[in-house]
Structure formats: C-alpha cells, structure tokens
Design a protein around this motif. Structure first.
Motif, PDB file in Angstrom:
ATOM      1  N   VAL A  75       0.827  -1.210   0.000  1.00 10.04           N
ATOM      2  CA  VAL A  75       0.000   0.000   0.000  1.00 10.04           C
ATOM      3  C   VAL A  75       0.859   1.258   0.000  1.00 10.04           C
ATOM      4  O   VAL A  75       0.486   2.283  -0.601  1.00 10.04           O
ATOM      5  CB  VAL A  75      -0.945  -0.012   1.229  1.00 10.04           C
ATOM      6  N   THR A  76       2.015   1.196   0.671  1.00 13.46           N
ATOM      7  CA  THR A  76       2.885   2.375   0.786  1.00 13.46           C
ATOM      8  C   THR A  76       3.997   2.385  -0.258  1.00 13.46           C
ATOM      9  O   THR A  76       4.940   3.169  -0.148  1.00 13.46           O
ATOM     10  CB  THR A  76       3.519   2.440   2.188  1.00 13.46           C
ATOM     11  N   ASP A  77       3.892   1.529  -1.244  1.00 16.17           N
ATOM     12  CA  ASP A  77       4.907   1.449  -2.302  1.00 16.17           C
ATOM     13  C   ASP A  77       6.295   1.152  -1.727  1.00 16.17           C
ATOM     14  O   ASP A  77       7.306   1.669  -2.199  1.00 16.17           O
ATOM     15  CB  ASP A  77       4.935   2.749  -3.111  1.00 16.17           C
ATOM     16  N   GLY A  78       6.304   0.340  -0.682  1.00 17.84           N
ATOM     17  CA  GLY A  78       7.572  -0.096  -0.096  1.00 17.84           C
ATOM     18  C   GLY A  78       8.143   0.817   0.964  1.00 17.84           C
ATOM     19  O   GLY A  78       9.184   0.501   1.556  1.00 17.84           O
ATOM     20  N   PHE A  79       7.497   1.942   1.263  1.00 19.51           N
ATOM     21  CA  PHE A  79       8.058   2.863   2.251  1.00 19.51           C
ATOM     22  C   PHE A  79       7.793   2.422   3.687  1.00 19.51           C
ATOM     23  O   PHE A  79       8.501   2.840   4.599  1.00 19.51           O
ATOM     24  CB  PHE A  79       7.550   4.286   2.016  1.00 19.51           C
ATOM     25  N   PHE A  80       6.766   1.604   3.895  1.00 20.09           N
ATOM     26  CA  PHE A  80       6.654   0.930   5.189  1.00 20.09           C
ATOM     27  C   PHE A  80       7.268  -0.447   4.999  1.00 20.09           C
ATOM     28  O   PHE A  80       6.721  -1.297   4.301  1.00 20.09           O
ATOM     29  CB  PHE A  80       5.208   0.794   5.666  1.00 20.09           C
ATOM     30  N   ASP A  81       8.416  -0.663   5.608  1.00 22.70           N
ATOM     31  CA  ASP A  81       9.180  -1.887   5.381  1.00 22.70           C
ATOM     32  C   ASP A  81       9.670  -2.420   6.724  1.00 22.70           C
ATOM     33  O   ASP A  81      10.513  -1.798   7.379  1.00 22.70           O
ATOM     34  CB  ASP A  81      10.365  -1.596   4.469  1.00 22.70           C
ATOM     35  N   ALA A  82       9.125  -3.569   7.143  1.00 24.12           N
ATOM     36  CA  ALA A  82       9.511  -4.157   8.427  1.00 24.12           C
ATOM     37  C   ALA A  82      10.957  -4.641   8.425  1.00 24.12           C
ATOM     38  O   ALA A  82      11.483  -5.006   9.481  1.00 24.12           O
ATOM     39  CB  ALA A  82       8.579  -5.319   8.777  1.00 24.12           C
ATOM     40  N   TYR A  83      11.606  -4.641   7.255  1.00 19.42           N
ATOM     41  CA  TYR A  83      13.008  -5.053   7.145  1.00 19.42           C
ATOM     42  C   TYR A  83      13.895  -3.893   6.705  1.00 19.42           C
ATOM     43  O   TYR A  83      15.010  -4.117   6.204  1.00 19.42           O
ATOM     44  CB  TYR A  83      13.143  -6.211   6.157  1.00 19.42           C
ATOM     45  N   ALA A  84      13.423  -2.655   6.908  1.00 16.64           N
ATOM     46  CA  ALA A  84      14.183  -1.486   6.439  1.00 16.64           C
ATOM     47  C   ALA A  84      15.567  -1.405   7.059  1.00 16.64           C
ATOM     48  O   ALA A  84      16.519  -0.920   6.437  1.00 16.64           O
ATOM     49  CB  ALA A  84      13.407  -0.204   6.742  1.00 16.64           C
ATOM     50  N   THR A  85      15.703  -1.895   8.295  1.00 15.86           N
ATOM     51  CA  THR A  85      16.996  -1.821   8.985  1.00 15.86           C
ATOM     52  C   THR A  85      17.896  -3.007   8.660  1.00 15.86           C
ATOM     53  O   THR A  85      19.024  -3.078   9.151  1.00 15.86           O
ATOM     54  CB  THR A  85      16.785  -1.783  10.506  1.00 15.86           C
ATOM     55  N   GLY A  86      17.398  -3.942   7.854  1.00 16.20           N
ATOM     56  CA  GLY A  86      18.162  -5.135   7.534  1.00 16.20           C
ATOM     57  C   GLY A  86      17.812  -6.319   8.407  1.00 16.20           C
ATOM     58  O   GLY A  86      18.276  -7.433   8.166  1.00 16.20           O
ATOM     59  N   ARG A  87      17.005  -6.091   9.416  1.00 19.10           N
ATOM     60  CA  ARG A  87      16.520  -7.163  10.269  1.00 19.10           C
ATOM     61  C   ARG A  87      15.024  -6.944  10.504  1.00 19.10           C
ATOM     62  O   ARG A  87      14.497  -5.863  10.235  1.00 19.10           O
ATOM     63  CB  ARG A  87      17.261  -7.207  11.608  1.00 19.10           C
ATOM     64  N   LEU A  88      14.353  -7.957  10.991  1.00 26.67           N
ATOM     65  CA  LEU A  88      12.919  -7.858  11.205  1.00 26.67           C
ATOM     66  C   LEU A  88      12.605  -6.886  12.345  1.00 26.67           C
ATOM     67  O   LEU A  88      13.073  -7.066  13.473  1.00 26.67           O
ATOM     68  CB  LEU A  88      12.349  -9.246  11.534  1.00 26.67           C
ATOM     69  N   ASP A  89      11.823  -5.860  12.044  1.00 21.12           N
ATOM     70  CA  ASP A  89      11.412  -4.885  13.049  1.00 21.12           C
ATOM     71  C   ASP A  89      10.035  -4.337  12.666  1.00 21.12           C
ATOM     72  O   ASP A  89       9.929  -3.326  11.959  1.00 21.12           O
ATOM     73  CB  ASP A  89      12.431  -3.747  13.153  1.00 21.12           C
ATOM     74  N   PRO A  90       8.962  -4.992  13.129  1.00 23.10           N
ATOM     75  CA  PRO A  90       7.607  -4.532  12.800  1.00 23.10           C
ATOM     76  C   PRO A  90       7.082  -3.471  13.751  1.00 23.10           C
ATOM     77  O   PRO A  90       5.878  -3.218  13.808  1.00 23.10           O
ATOM     78  CB  PRO A  90       6.784  -5.819  12.907  1.00 23.10           C
ATOM     79  N   SER A  91       7.976  -2.820  14.517  1.00 14.47           N
ATOM     80  CA  SER A  91       7.554  -1.885  15.564  1.00 14.47           C
ATOM     81  C   SER A  91       6.698  -0.743  15.030  1.00 14.47           C
ATOM     82  O   SER A  91       5.838  -0.220  15.754  1.00 14.47           O
ATOM     83  CB  SER A  91       8.777  -1.305  16.276  1.00 14.47           C
ATOM     84  N   GLY A  92       6.912  -0.328  13.788  1.00 14.82           N
ATOM     85  CA  GLY A  92       6.153   0.772  13.221  1.00 14.82           C
ATOM     86  C   GLY A  92       4.679   0.475  13.071  1.00 14.82           C
ATOM     87  O   GLY A  92       3.880   1.392  12.850  1.00 14.82           O
TER      88      GLY A  92
END
Length: 240
Positions: A75-92
């Motif tokens: 939905v966010t075209d990849g800007f919400f990414d639970a792996y943005a830091t390189g590891r799993l982080d669904p905190s957002g």
C-alpha cells in the motif's frame, strides 16, 4: 515497548472493576512487549529473525502482524518496510496495533470512555471525566513543553512519528539512509495500527509524504517540516 504508557478510564465504575480493566490492559501490553520486542533476545520477533523459530511455529498474532506488514509494504509502495533496517522490526505497526487491541478490549468489557496513550500513539473513545470530548495535544517538535496543535474527538486513533527524541531514526528503505524533510508526522484515523504505519511510511518518504497523505482516504494528517512549516488536512479535528 520502550516508552511510557498511560491509561485514563473515565467511566463511573467501582474502583475494583476499574483496577481490573487497567490490569488487563497493561498485562496485554506487557505480553506484546515480551513477544514483539526487538531488544529482548528471547522474543518471538528476535527468534524468528535469527532463524531459530520457524514462521509456522510462531504465534497467530505474530503471523497476522507480519501479514499486515506485507500488505502495508504494498500500500505504501515499499516505504513501510519491516526489514528497512536489515533485520525484522515490525515496531512501526506493532505499537499502534497493540494499543488498538487494548482499546477494543476495554470497550468490549464496558469501558466506553477511555484514553490510552503509548508514547504519543493515542486511542480515545467516548468522553473524558468532564463529559466533553477528549483533547489530544501533539507535541511541538522543537519544544518538549509545548504543543503545536490540539485535536479533539470521541473516537480517534492518533499516531505521531517524529525525530525529536530519537533523531532521524526512520529509514528511507529505498536508499537505506535516514529520511529527512519531515520533523513530525501525525496521522488520525479509525485504527491506530494503520495510523502508526502510515505515519512511519510518510516520514520515510520525506517531503513527498505530504502529497501521499493528502490522497490517503479516511485519514487526516498534520506535518511539521524540517524548515518549521505546519501543514495539515482541512478536515483535521482541531480543538476550538
């Protein structure tokens, strides 16, 4: 969750009942912290990230959260990414989701009037002790003792993503660097998990996030830019 959490129960109920409602809400939030923390080595999230826990063996809540994160990535075209830091982080998504679930449970248990605040992610229902709609202050991004605006309502989910406490911690997942341009992003909607994720995504987009939020159906927003401009939806429920 790494943040202060407060609960205001405004229903005229016996003290033992109010204590029980509060206890159940905080027990749920502690459970979420234990299972979803990215800092606790024994959490489900960390064990899954290290490959010690197969997804098929993870709890239903974690599987559902990861499914929602995958949907939000699209939905966010990849800007919400639970792996943005390189590891799993669904905190957002998780913090807002957890508070939304706690609020839903309070409502189902008879607490129709309450305010639950987890570090700026706020879910209000009904009315305050004064009998008036709740008032939610959005912190001024340069002055911790001030607000930049005040919202009001009887059924609101309000999530804010800002850089004033942790610095530019939201990553632009496309470039792998901290996003810049927006100092504070507040999203208002019916579901706190979604509002939380949308605020994170818009912050990751930088200035382009303002236009994206303008086209987001069913939600309102307020944005403070790095150069101190305050921009907000015309339908934002501002207090008079």
């Amino acid at each position: 969750m790494g943040t202060a959490i407060s609960l205001d129960l405004a229903d005229d109920l016996p003290a033992p009942e109010l204590d029980g409602l509060a206890g159940d809400a905080f027990a749920w939030l502690r459970e979420v912290d234990a299972r979803f923390s990215t800092y606790r080595a024994d959490s489900e999230v960390c064990r899954l990230d290290r490959g010690e826990l197969p997804l098929s063996a993870a709890g239903a809540d974690l599987r559902n959260v990861l499914a929602r994160c995958a949907e939000l990535w699209k939905v966010t075209d990849g800007f919400f990414d639970a792996y943005a830091t390189g590891r799993l982080d669904p905190s957002g998504y998780v913090k807002g989701w957890a508070v939304q679930v706690a609020s839903d449970r309070l409502l189902a248990a008879g607490a129709a009037n309450h305010c639950l605040n987890a570090g700026g992610d706020v879910r209000v229902r009904g009315r305050s002790h004064t009998g008036r709609p709740w008032r939610i202050g959005v912190r001024h991004p340069w002055d911790a003792m001030s607000t930049c605006l005040v919202l009001t309502g009887t059924d609101l989910a309000v999530a804010t993503s800002g850089v004033y406490e942790r610095g530019h911690h939201v990553l632009d997942p496309r470039r792998g660097v901290p996003a810049r341009g927006l100092r504070s992003v507040t999203v208002v909607g019916p579901d706190l998990g979604l509002a939380d994720a949308y605020a994170t995504a818009a912050a990751a987009m930088g200035p382009a996030g303002v236009g994206w939020l303008d086209g987001l159906p069913g939600h309102q927003h307020a944005v403070v830019t790095d150069d101190a401009r305050l921009l907000h939806s015309t339908a934002l429920p501002l207090a008079g």
